[in-house]
Design a protein around this motif. Structure first.
Motif, mmCIF file in Angstrom:
data_model
loop_
_atom_site.group_PDB
_atom_site.id
_atom_site.type_symbol
_atom_site.label_atom_id
_atom_site.label_comp_id
_atom_site.label_asym_id
_atom_site.label_seq_id
_atom_site.Cartn_x
_atom_site.Cartn_y
_atom_site.Cartn_z
ATOM 1 N N GLN A 1 -4.005 0.800 5.708
ATOM 2 C CA GLN A 1 -2.560 1.474 6.404
ATOM 3 C C GLN A 1 -3.117 1.882 8.010
ATOM 4 O O GLN A 1 -2.243 2.191 8.475
ATOM 5 C CB GLN A 1 -1.840 2.400 5.778
ATOM 6 N N GLY A 2 -4.152 1.844 8.058
ATOM 7 C CA GLY A 2 -4.819 2.402 9.060
ATOM 8 C C GLY A 2 -5.037 3.917 9.485
ATOM 9 O O GLY A 2 -5.249 4.295 10.652
ATOM 10 N N GLU A 3 -4.961 4.304 8.469
ATOM 11 C CA GLU A 3 -4.997 5.884 8.203
ATOM 12 C C GLU A 3 -6.740 6.102 7.985
ATOM 13 O O GLU A 3 -6.964 6.461 6.937
ATOM 14 C CB GLU A 3 -4.382 6.466 7.080
ATOM 15 N N TYR A 4 -7.271 5.964 9.101
ATOM 16 C CA TYR A 4 -8.753 5.999 8.841
ATOM 17 C C TYR A 4 -9.376 7.452 8.578
ATOM 18 O O TYR A 4 -10.282 7.560 7.759
ATOM 19 C CB TYR A 4 -9.520 5.359 9.940
ATOM 20 N N ASP A 5 -8.883 8.396 9.302
ATOM 21 C CA ASP A 5 -9.158 9.877 9.132
ATOM 22 C C ASP A 5 -9.218 10.106 7.739
ATOM 23 O O ASP A 5 -9.860 10.844 6.819
ATOM 24 C CB ASP A 5 -8.714 10.714 9.975
ATOM 25 N N LEU A 6 -7.976 10.136 7.133
ATOM 26 C CA LEU A 6 -7.446 10.389 5.964
ATOM 27 C C LEU A 6 -8.292 9.673 4.816
ATOM 28 O O LEU A 6 -8.879 10.333 3.654
ATOM 29 C CB LEU A 6 -6.115 10.366 5.489
ATOM 30 N N ALA A 7 -8.715 8.363 5.089
ATOM 31 C CA ALA A 7 -9.486 7.556 4.168
ATOM 32 C C ALA A 7 -10.929 7.892 4.171
ATOM 33 O O ALA A 7 -11.426 8.075 3.053
ATOM 34 C CB ALA A 7 -9.252 6.350 4.545
ATOM 35 N N ARG B 1 -6.795 5.319 -3.603
ATOM 36 C CA ARG B 1 -5.924 5.909 -2.532
ATOM 37 C C ARG B 1 -6.631 5.697 -1.131
ATOM 38 O O ARG B 1 -5.841 5.393 -0.143
ATOM 39 C CB ARG B 1 -5.727 7.796 -2.918
ATOM 40 N N TYR C 1 0.770 -1.092 0.078
ATOM 41 C CA TYR C 1 -0.123 0.056 -0.030
ATOM 42 C C TYR C 1 0.924 1.239 0.132
ATOM 43 O O TYR C 1 0.522 2.329 -0.726
ATOM 44 C CB TYR C 1 -1.106 -0.073 1.303
ATOM 45 N N ALA C 2 2.101 1.283 0.737
ATOM 46 C CA ALA C 2 2.763 2.494 0.739
ATOM 47 C C ALA C 2 3.684 2.708 -0.826
ATOM 48 O O ALA C 2 3.333 3.882 -0.995
ATOM 49 C CB ALA C 2 3.973 2.190 1.680
ATOM 50 N N LEU D 1 -5.216 3.668 2.100
ATOM 51 C CA LEU D 1 -4.987 4.668 3.437
ATOM 52 C C LEU D 1 -5.473 4.017 4.466
ATOM 53 O O LEU D 1 -5.266 3.550 5.655
ATOM 54 C CB LEU D 1 -5.585 5.908 3.250
ATOM 55 N N LYS E 1 -13.929 2.080 14.532
ATOM 56 C CA LYS E 1 -13.826 3.160 15.742
ATOM 57 C C LYS E 1 -15.008 2.953 16.930
ATOM 58 O O LYS E 1 -14.952 3.790 17.703
ATOM 59 C CB LYS E 1 -14.119 4.609 15.041
#
Length: 992
Positions: A149-155, A142, A115-116, A146, A183
């Motif tokens: 990768q656990g970047e839930y707010d950006l996703a 994208r 994913y990165a 995200l 969450k």
């Protein structure tokens, strides 16, 4: 979510006709390739583009070829797809397709969970170069990366924008719901999942999360219904179907609908590599409630490792399941685990009580102190409805728990013991004392047994049994008068069992015999012979021998001979003492012909007897009495030559010299005396020969010749020994014998290398250094005594000490040779037995099993070894048979020894029987023998521990890992010993 492998649409050039498509020119290859690509024929597209590249394409055609080949490789999931796309991007950096290529490469990374890397490629795509549809597709990719990768707010930001996209709105709604679920915003998540399109991915998985939200909300019926839609849909990925079965099964469990829950939970558990512990707990409890106890134990076993309330409850249910299977030992182990946990007091109380019940049903836990457990329960739950019952179990625990010392300590802490408790105390004192007698701890045994006798008002039978064992303890201590009193007390009131009455009569007879009252002893030995059941042949023969000894002492030789004959017939295999003694009685009665006949029978029947040398000497004396000098000389010569290194051989030489004198053959007598003096100058027989020789030579006027001879023999006491040397020795001897000091002894040996008392001093030095563990000094002093004074009476003890020192140094072969030499030099039956024991033990350690068999056979076939020596020899004989391939005979001998588990070799034999069965894969036979060992009251804790370890191995071989591990854990926590090999065996098994 399915793999995302999307690129922007590829516009096909307008067709100008079939001729153009079928043209062999480059343009024809190009057009056919594009058509095939649009038809998803990626293999054909690749082939056509490769033909194009081989037919002088233009620059634009070459770019098309590289692009379509890379995209086809991507669709075909080829290993070189990444390299081909990167090559295209490097080769054509200004191409308008660069954005498409980066998007394709990013999607490839997504499919590979990189994913990165995917996000890096997506970041290099300029949004303004994309149309609205392509931009949405890029944002969807994208957002997914995200999210992964656990970047839930950006996703979530990207998914909110995509919610306005016609193409991606449903997908965005599903993943927004997933983010809310992660969450733990379950209300928002449920609203979003409920609005997903379940007809296509990813919305088709909304029910998966909805069912779990409904379960968490306690709406079990709805959760089960929602999960059911998922697991009944064959199109759903099996992993999610099994998860749905779990949710539905747990929901039905909560609804107490076990018939619905059980098959679903079973299906989930059997198809999941690592089922959730909570689910296994519910499954195990359901199996238990449905009466499937074996399955309940299987499913709950993984849960007990959790140090929480669920783990505690799982242990309790396992114990209850095992109780239903009548596996009371396994149940005790499980209950013990549950009661050690403090998460739920009700569960703990139930575990305590059930532990007590399992104990009374015969359950065992390795070295568990049930008494302490019951006391802990009463302290923790004094007002429990089970308290009165546990107090009763406590009393029973005092009786059945192997840890008698701890039980006694617990009883002694009770301030006002009841009559029942005091009765239990008497039983504990009796059991503890009897075990101490068997362990040779006689002082402690006497103390405990006397206290047991003092509680006589509680149980008369136990009082009598305690008196019996007290007699055994006094006898072992050499207190024969007290032993007689105790044996007599034991027999008053007729409270003993027939077997124990026989034991008391036998002990009383021996106490009187050792006290010098052989006449009274005979009466009790006769009473012993008349007991029922009839004594064993070995004990019967022994009692008859003692009766015969009394007749001999009273000079009633005829009666003695008859009694010795009865003793021989009672147990012919160990009848050497009886037969030799009978021969002597006939001689005392003047019947030397019968004596000769009996001695010849003895020599034929007992070629390995420790009394064989004496038989040859007696034979010589008998022939002398019959006037048959030649046969007399022949017998003495046989003894002198065969046992040259022993006191028997030296005694035979003295008698041989006398025989020559009786034949008036003085020269031969003189030569015999001189030879004895030369070979054994320091021995008692050598000194006697010296005195006799001096008289003979003085009579012949040859005294000066005698003095010269004596002074020429190394080691012989010189005529006119120094008074100074004698005084030095006596001072050294007093220091050693009275104070245990060896300084003067060493000084004497250094100052007087030819001293008249050197052999005695060397004997003291050997004994002192052997006791102190000074192996080198022991060997040095022993070697001097053995080599310089080979026929001295102390050589036997020196050989034994040297052999023991060599063995302790690990020099087995040298030790074996030394013990073998001791066997030829032994001057008493006791010393010969020690030699054979040494040969047997050393040969066993060296793996020389033929020597073990010979030595152990010599011990067991004689009546002179002690009971302990006979047991050890019988055990080693069986061990040697087993190691030479005769397992059946070995197990038969071990089984005989295992009849007495109070004897250490009995306990060892039962263990070896169990281990032999296990090694031959006879698990049933191994279990029977091992359980017999751990169920016994044997005082030998080491072998009891080995039995528990073997039980664990058997359980593991049978697939019962719970009991296998729990036996080991319990043994590790409770074993009172310190032997490192026990703990290593436990750890090795638990760490596999």
């Amino acid at each position: 979510m399915k793999k995302i492998l999307t690129t922007t649409a590829i516009a096909a050039a307008a067709l100008t006709g079939a001729a153009q498509v079928n043209s062999p020119a480059p343009e024809g290859y190009r057009q056919r390739a594009i058509d095939m690509y649009n038809d998803a024929n990626y293999v054909g597209c690749t082939d056509q583009m490769r033909y194009l590249k081989d037919n002088n394409p233009t620059a634009a055609e070459l770019e098309d070829a590289d692009y379509y080949i890379a995209m086809s490789a991507l669709h075909l999931d080829k290993a070189d797809a990444e390299a081909l796309i990167k090559y295209y991007m490097w080769r054509y950096p200004a191409s308008p397709r660069i954005a498409d290529a980066r998007l394709a490469l990013g999607n490839l990374y997504m499919a590979q969970s990189r994913y990165a890397d995917a996000l890096r490629e997506f970041s290099l795509i300029a949004d303004k170069t994309l149309d609205r549809s392509s931009a949405d597709r890029l944002d969807a990719s994208r957002a997914y990366c995200l999210l992964k990768q656990g970047e839930y707010d950006l996703a979530a930001q990207l998914y909110r924008r995509l919610s306005r996209s016609k193409e991606y709105a449903d997908e965005a709604r599903f993943y927004e719901g997933y983010i809310a679920y992660v969450k733990k915003d379950y209300r928002k998540a449920a609203d979003l999942f409920n609005n997903c399109n379940r007809a296509k991915a990813p919305g088709d998985m909304a029910d998966y999360y909805l069912s779990q939200i409904q379960y968490l909300d306690g709406d079990y019926a709805k959760a089960a219904a929602t999960a059911r839609r998922l697991y009944t849909n064959d199109a759903v990925d099996p992993a999610f179907r099994y998860e749905a079965m779990r949710v539905a099964g747990e929901s039905y469990y909560q609804l107490d609908d076990l018939s619905e829950a059980l098959p679903l939970l079973r299906e989930y558990a059997s198809n999941t590599a690592e089922p959730l512990p909570t689910t296994l707990y519910m499954l195990g409890v359901t199996e238990y409630r449905e009466g499937n106890y074996e399955e309940a134990v299987r499913d709950l076993t993984p849960v007990i490792d959790f140090d929480n309330a669920m783990g505690q409850s799982a242990s309790l249910f396992i114990g209850q399941a095992m109780m239903r299977q009548a596996n009371y030992s396994g149940a005790m182990i499980a209950f013990d685990r549950a009661l050690r946990m403090n998460f739920d007091n009700d569960e703990r109380e139930a575990a305590f009580y059930n532990y007590a019940v399992a104990k009374t049903e015969g359950g065992k836990i390795p070295f568990g102190n049930s008494v302490a457990t019951f006391e802990e329960f009463l302290r923790a739950f004094p007002d429990s409805r089970h308290a009165s019952a546990v107090r009763e179990y406590l009393v029973a625990g005092y009786m059945t728990d192997n840890n008698y010392a701890a039980a006694l300590a617990s009883i002694n802490q009770i301030k006002n013991p009841s009559k029942k408790i005091l009765g239990a105390k008497q039983q504990v004192l009796y059991a503890l004392g009897s075990r101490e007698v068997m362990a040779g701890q006689n002082a402690d045994a006497i103390s405990h047994l006397k206290e047991a006798v003092s509680l006589r008002q509680h149980d008369a039978k136990t009082t009598r049994e305690s008196e019996l064992w007290l007699g055994e303890a006094y006898y072992a201590n050499g207190d024969y008068a007290d032993a007689q009193k105790s044996y007599r007390n034991a027999m008053t009131g007729n409270r003993l069992s027939p077997e124990n009455k026989a034991k008391a009569l036998y002990g009383l007879g021996y106490s009187l015999f050792r006290d010098g009252d052989s006449e009274s002893a005979s009466r009790y030995f006769n009473d012993f012979l008349n007991t029922r059941p009839e004594p064993s042949g070995l004990l019967k023969a022994d009692a008859l021998n003692r009766i015969a000894d009394n007749y001999y002492k009273q000079k009633e030789f005829g009666k003695a001979a008859s009694a010795y004959n009865d003793a021989y017939r009672a147990n012919p295999s160990t009848g050497d003492y009886a037969l030799l003694s009978r021969a002597r009685m006939t001689g005392y009665s003047g019947n030397y012909k019968e004596k000769v006949s009996l001695l010849q029978q003895f020599i034929k029947e007992f070629p390995k007897s420790s009394m064989l040398p004496q038989a040859y000497i007696d034979l010589g004396e008998s022939y002398a009495q019959l006037g048959n000098s030649d046969r007399s000389i022949e017998a003495y010569s046989m003894a002198a030559s065969r046992y040259a290194g022993s006191a028997y051989g030296r005694q035979a030489n003295l008698l041989l010299a006398l025989a020559y004198l009786n034949e008036n053959d003085k020269p031969q007598a003189v030569d015999t005396y001189m030879q004895l003096i030369r070979t054994a100058p320091g021995s008692e027989e050598g000194r006697q020969a010296s005195d006799n020789l001096k008289q003979l030579m003085a009579d012949d006027g040859r005294l000066d010749e005698y003095v010269d001879f004596i002074n020429s023999v190394p080691g012989a006491s010189p005529v006119g020994a120094s008074d100074v040397e004698s005084a030095a020795f006596l001072a050294a001897e007093r220091d050693y014998l009275n104070k245990g000091l060896t300084g003067r002894l060493t000084d004497y040996l250094d100052r007087f290398p030819q001293g008249a008392s050197r052999t005695t001093a060397l004997g003291y030095a050997v004994a002192a250094n052997s006791t102190a563990g000074n192996t080198e000094a022991t060997i040095a002093y022993a070697d001097e005594l053995i080599n310089d004074y080979p026929d001295n009476a102390l050589v036997g003890a020196a050989l034994k000490a040297k052999a023991e020192a060599l063995a302790s140094q690990g020099k087995g072969e040298l030790a074996l040779d030394t013990y073998t030499r001791l066997a030829t030099a032994a001057s008493t039956p006791e010393m010969l037995n020690e030699a054979q024991l040494g040969i047997m033990r050393t040969a066993r350690d060296l793996g020389r099993y033929d020597r073990v068999i010979d030595a152990s056979s010599a011990i067991t076939s004689s009546s002179t070894p002690t009971a302990r020596q006979r047991s050890e020899a019988a055990y080693c004989h069986a061990d040697a048979l087993y190691n030479t391939g005769d397992a059946d005979s070995a197990k038969a001998q071990w089984e005989t020894l295992a009849a007495d588990l109070n004897d250490i070799y009995g306990a060892m034999s039962l263990y070896r029987t169990a281990q032999a069965c296990y090694d031959s894969n006879d698990l049933k036979g191994a279990r029977v023998a091992a359980e017999r060992l751990i169920d016994s009251d044997t005082p030998h804790n080491y072998w009891l521990a080995r039995g528990f370890i073997l039980i664990s191995d058997i359980n593991r071989a049978e697939g019962n890992t719970f009991e296998a591990d729990q036996y080991l854990i319990s043994l590790r926590d409770n074993y009172p010993g310190t032997e490192t090999d026990i703990f290593k065996m436990i750890d090795d098994r638990l760490n596999k």
